[in-house]
Scaffold this motif. Structure first.
Motif, PDB file in Angstrom:
ATOM      1  N   VAL A  58       0.844  -1.202   0.000  1.00  0.00           N
ATOM      2  CA  VAL A  58       0.000   0.000   0.000  1.00  0.00           C
ATOM      3  C   VAL A  58       0.877   1.249   0.000  1.00  0.00           C
ATOM      4  CG1 VAL A  58      -1.755   1.284   1.297  1.00  0.00           C
ATOM      5  CG2 VAL A  58      -1.887  -1.205   1.152  1.00  0.00           C
ATOM      6  N   SER A  59       2.007   1.197   0.682  1.00  0.00           N
ATOM      7  CA  SER A  59       2.919   2.354   0.728  1.00  0.00           C
ATOM      8  C   SER A  59       3.467   2.713  -0.651  1.00  0.00           C
ATOM      9  CB  SER A  59       4.075   2.087   1.696  1.00  0.00           C
ATOM     10  OG  SER A  59       4.832   0.971   1.242  1.00  0.00           O
ATOM     11  N   GLN A  60       3.429   1.761  -1.569  1.00  0.00           N
ATOM     12  CA  GLN A  60       3.904   2.004  -2.936  1.00  0.00           C
ATOM     13  C   GLN A  60       2.746   2.173  -3.920  1.00  0.00           C
ATOM     14  OE1 GLN A  60       6.579  -1.174  -3.956  1.00  0.00           O
ATOM     15  NE2 GLN A  60       8.047  -0.623  -2.357  1.00  0.00           N
ATOM     16  N   GLY A  61       1.529   2.352  -3.414  1.00  0.00           N
ATOM     17  CA  GLY A  61       0.369   2.580  -4.268  1.00  0.00           C
ATOM     18  C   GLY A  61      -0.382   1.336  -4.663  1.00  0.00           C
ATOM     19  N   GLY A  62      -0.002   0.196  -4.117  1.00  0.00           N
ATOM     20  CA  GLY A  62      -0.674  -1.055  -4.440  1.00  0.00           C
ATOM     21  C   GLY A  62      -1.759  -1.396  -3.446  1.00  0.00           C
ATOM     22  N   ALA A  63      -2.287  -2.588  -3.595  1.00  0.00           N
ATOM     23  CA  ALA A  63      -3.352  -3.047  -2.703  1.00  0.00           C
ATOM     24  C   ALA A  63      -2.810  -3.821  -1.510  1.00  0.00           C
ATOM     25  CB  ALA A  63      -4.338  -3.909  -3.480  1.00  0.00           C
ATOM     26  N   GLY A  64      -1.556  -4.264  -1.589  1.00  0.00           N
ATOM     27  CA  GLY A  64      -0.939  -4.957  -0.465  1.00  0.00           C
ATOM     28  C   GLY A  64      -1.409  -6.379  -0.248  1.00  0.00           C
ATOM     29  N   LEU A  65      -1.896  -7.041  -1.284  1.00  0.00           N
ATOM     30  CA  LEU A  65      -2.366  -8.425  -1.137  1.00  0.00           C
ATOM     31  C   LEU A  65      -1.199  -9.401  -1.273  1.00  0.00           C
ATOM     32  CD1 LEU A  65      -5.609  -8.371  -3.334  1.00  0.00           C
ATOM     33  CD2 LEU A  65      -5.401  -7.932  -0.884  1.00  0.00           C
ATOM     34  N   SER A  66      -1.333 -10.547  -0.633  1.00  0.00           N
ATOM     35  CA  SER A  66      -0.349 -11.608  -0.802  1.00  0.00           C
ATOM     36  C   SER A  66      -0.488 -12.193  -2.208  1.00  0.00           C
ATOM     37  CB  SER A  66      -0.580 -12.705   0.245  1.00  0.00           C
ATOM     38  OG  SER A  66      -1.798 -13.384  -0.033  1.00  0.00           O
ATOM     39  N   ILE A  67       0.464 -13.014  -2.585  1.00  0.00           N
ATOM     40  CA  ILE A  67       0.405 -13.661  -3.906  1.00  0.00           C
ATOM     41  C   ILE A  67      -0.842 -14.539  -4.009  1.00  0.00           C
ATOM     42  CG2 ILE A  67       1.549 -15.348  -5.400  1.00  0.00           C
ATOM     43  CD1 ILE A  67       2.857 -12.597  -5.407  1.00  0.00           C
ATOM     44  N   VAL A  68      -1.172 -15.257  -2.934  1.00  0.00           N
ATOM     45  CA  VAL A  68      -2.347 -16.126  -2.951  1.00  0.00           C
ATOM     46  C   VAL A  68      -3.617 -15.288  -3.100  1.00  0.00           C
ATOM     47  CG1 VAL A  68      -3.712 -17.752  -1.572  1.00  0.00           C
ATOM     48  CG2 VAL A  68      -1.223 -17.943  -1.618  1.00  0.00           C
ATOM     49  N   PHE A 122     -10.759   3.666   0.254  1.00  0.00           N
ATOM     50  CA  PHE A 122     -11.452   2.847   1.231  1.00  0.00           C
ATOM     51  C   PHE A 122     -10.582   2.384   2.395  1.00  0.00           C
ATOM     52  CE2 PHE A 122     -13.623   2.078  -2.899  1.00  0.00           C
ATOM     53  CZ  PHE A 122     -14.784   2.773  -2.605  1.00  0.00           C
ATOM     54  N   GLY A 123      -9.296   2.688   2.343  1.00  0.00           N
ATOM     55  CA  GLY A 123      -8.396   2.379   3.457  1.00  0.00           C
ATOM     56  C   GLY A 123      -8.453   0.933   3.893  1.00  0.00           C
ATOM     57  N   ALA A 124      -8.814   0.720   5.170  1.00  0.00           N
ATOM     58  CA  ALA A 124      -8.821  -0.621   5.753  1.00  0.00           C
ATOM     59  C   ALA A 124      -9.838  -1.543   5.074  1.00  0.00           C
ATOM     60  CB  ALA A 124      -9.114  -0.538   7.249  1.00  0.00           C
ATOM     61  N   ASN A 125     -10.840  -0.982   4.440  1.00  0.00           N
ATOM     62  CA  ASN A 125     -11.875  -1.786   3.755  1.00  0.00           C
ATOM     63  C   ASN A 125     -11.559  -2.021   2.278  1.00  0.00           C
ATOM     64  OD1 ASN A 125     -13.491  -1.945   6.082  1.00  0.00           O
ATOM     65  ND2 ASN A 125     -14.336   0.081   5.656  1.00  0.00           N
ATOM     66  N   GLU A 127      -9.675  -4.166   0.639  1.00  0.00           N
ATOM     67  CA  GLU A 127      -9.746  -5.538   0.134  1.00  0.00           C
ATOM     68  C   GLU A 127     -11.176  -5.939  -0.198  1.00  0.00           C
ATOM     69  OE1 GLU A 127      -7.766  -8.799   2.030  1.00  0.00           O
ATOM     70  OE2 GLU A 127      -6.087  -7.512   2.616  1.00  0.00           O
ATOM     71  N   THR A 128     -12.094  -5.560   0.677  1.00  0.00           N
ATOM     72  CA  THR A 128     -13.504  -5.884   0.446  1.00  0.00           C
ATOM     73  C   THR A 128     -14.006  -5.186  -0.814  1.00  0.00           C
ATOM     74  OG1 THR A 128     -13.864  -6.141   2.807  1.00  0.00           O
ATOM     75  CG2 THR A 128     -15.819  -5.772   1.443  1.00  0.00           C
ATOM     76  N   TRP A 129     -13.664  -3.916  -0.969  1.00  0.00           N
ATOM     77  CA  TRP A 129     -14.122  -3.169  -2.141  1.00  0.00           C
ATOM     78  C   TRP A 129     -13.478  -3.673  -3.422  1.00  0.00           C
ATOM     79  CZ3 TRP A 129     -18.375  -0.667  -2.694  1.00  0.00           C
ATOM     80  CH2 TRP A 129     -19.024  -0.201  -1.560  1.00  0.00           C
ATOM     81  N   LEU A 130     -12.215  -4.091  -3.338  1.00  0.00           N
ATOM     82  CA  LEU A 130     -11.577  -4.692  -4.512  1.00  0.00           C
ATOM     83  C   LEU A 130     -12.286  -5.983  -4.900  1.00  0.00           C
ATOM     84  CD1 LEU A 130      -7.817  -4.128  -3.631  1.00  0.00           C
ATOM     85  CD2 LEU A 130      -9.097  -3.024  -5.478  1.00  0.00           C
ATOM     86  N   LEU A 131     -12.734  -6.711  -3.912  1.00  0.00           N
ATOM     87  CA  LEU A 131     -13.464  -7.949  -4.161  1.00  0.00           C
ATOM     88  C   LEU A 131     -14.840  -7.682  -4.782  1.00  0.00           C
ATOM     89  CD1 LEU A 131     -12.895 -10.945  -3.691  1.00  0.00           C
ATOM     90  CD2 LEU A 131     -14.045 -10.743  -1.498  1.00  0.00           C
ATOM     91  N   ILE A 132     -15.462  -6.568  -4.410  1.00  0.00           N
ATOM     92  CA  ILE A 132     -16.771  -6.206  -4.951  1.00  0.00           C
ATOM     93  C   ILE A 132     -16.651  -5.593  -6.344  1.00  0.00           C
ATOM     94  CG2 ILE A 132     -18.725  -4.613  -4.665  1.00  0.00           C
ATOM     95  CD1 ILE A 132     -18.272  -4.956  -1.580  1.00  0.00           C
TER      96      ILE A 132
END
Length: 168
Positions: A58-68, A122-125, A127-132
């Protein structure tokens, strides 16, 4: 040596691909090629950007998700893509090809930046919004490719159809 049936010889002469680059087909060939190139360029850009975006911190502008999770989010987006393919033809039959195409492209143009800005919006949320939002990006961002099979075929007479679609 078997002699070719006469019908094949006649068809080869009629299906000269260079006719695509002469009037009355030149304008439609250039327009359809420009349209196909533009949407393919956008799709390739999205698909090349997506994995690095999802997995970057996230600090580099990404979503910060693991590879999985990145793989899972892309798989879920592709589920939306499949549904978009299935639905586009029905939508085009109901409201027309051009309006359906415009709706899909405009919604993809709105949803894709929203998807990219989700970590900031969406900050802390996020991941949920990316999923939606992800399946909707897939749905609208690729569902319109169904249009090309039917529409490009109608731009040219039967003897030039394959060459016209292939060129575009």
């Amino acid at each position: 040596h078997v002699k070719e049936p006469e019908v094949w010889l006649k068809r080869e002469k009629q299906a000269d691909w260079r006719g695509l680059l002469r009037p009355p087909y030149l304008a439609r060939t250039l327009q359809s090629t420009a349209l196909a190139t533009t949407v393919l360029f956008a799709w390739w850009g999205l698909m090349a950007w997506l994995p690095p975006f999802l997995s970057a911190p996230v600090s580099q502008g990404g979503a910060g998700l693991s590879i999985v999770r990145t793989s899972a989010w892309i798989f879920i987006m592709q589920t939306g893509t499949f549904c978009g393919y299935l639905t586009f033809g029905w939508m085009a039959d109901r409201i027309g090809r051009r309006p359906a195409f415009a709706i899909y492209v405009y919604l993809a143009a709105i949803l894709t930046p929203l998807y990219g800005f989700a970590p900031k919006l969406f900050g802390a949320n996020a991941e949920t919004w990316l999923l939606i939002i992800g399946p909707l990006v897939g749905f609208f961002g690729t569902g319109y490719f169904v249009l090309f099979g039917s529409t490009l075929a109608e731009l040219y007479p039967t003897e030039m159809r394959g060459a016209g679609q292939g060129f575009a």
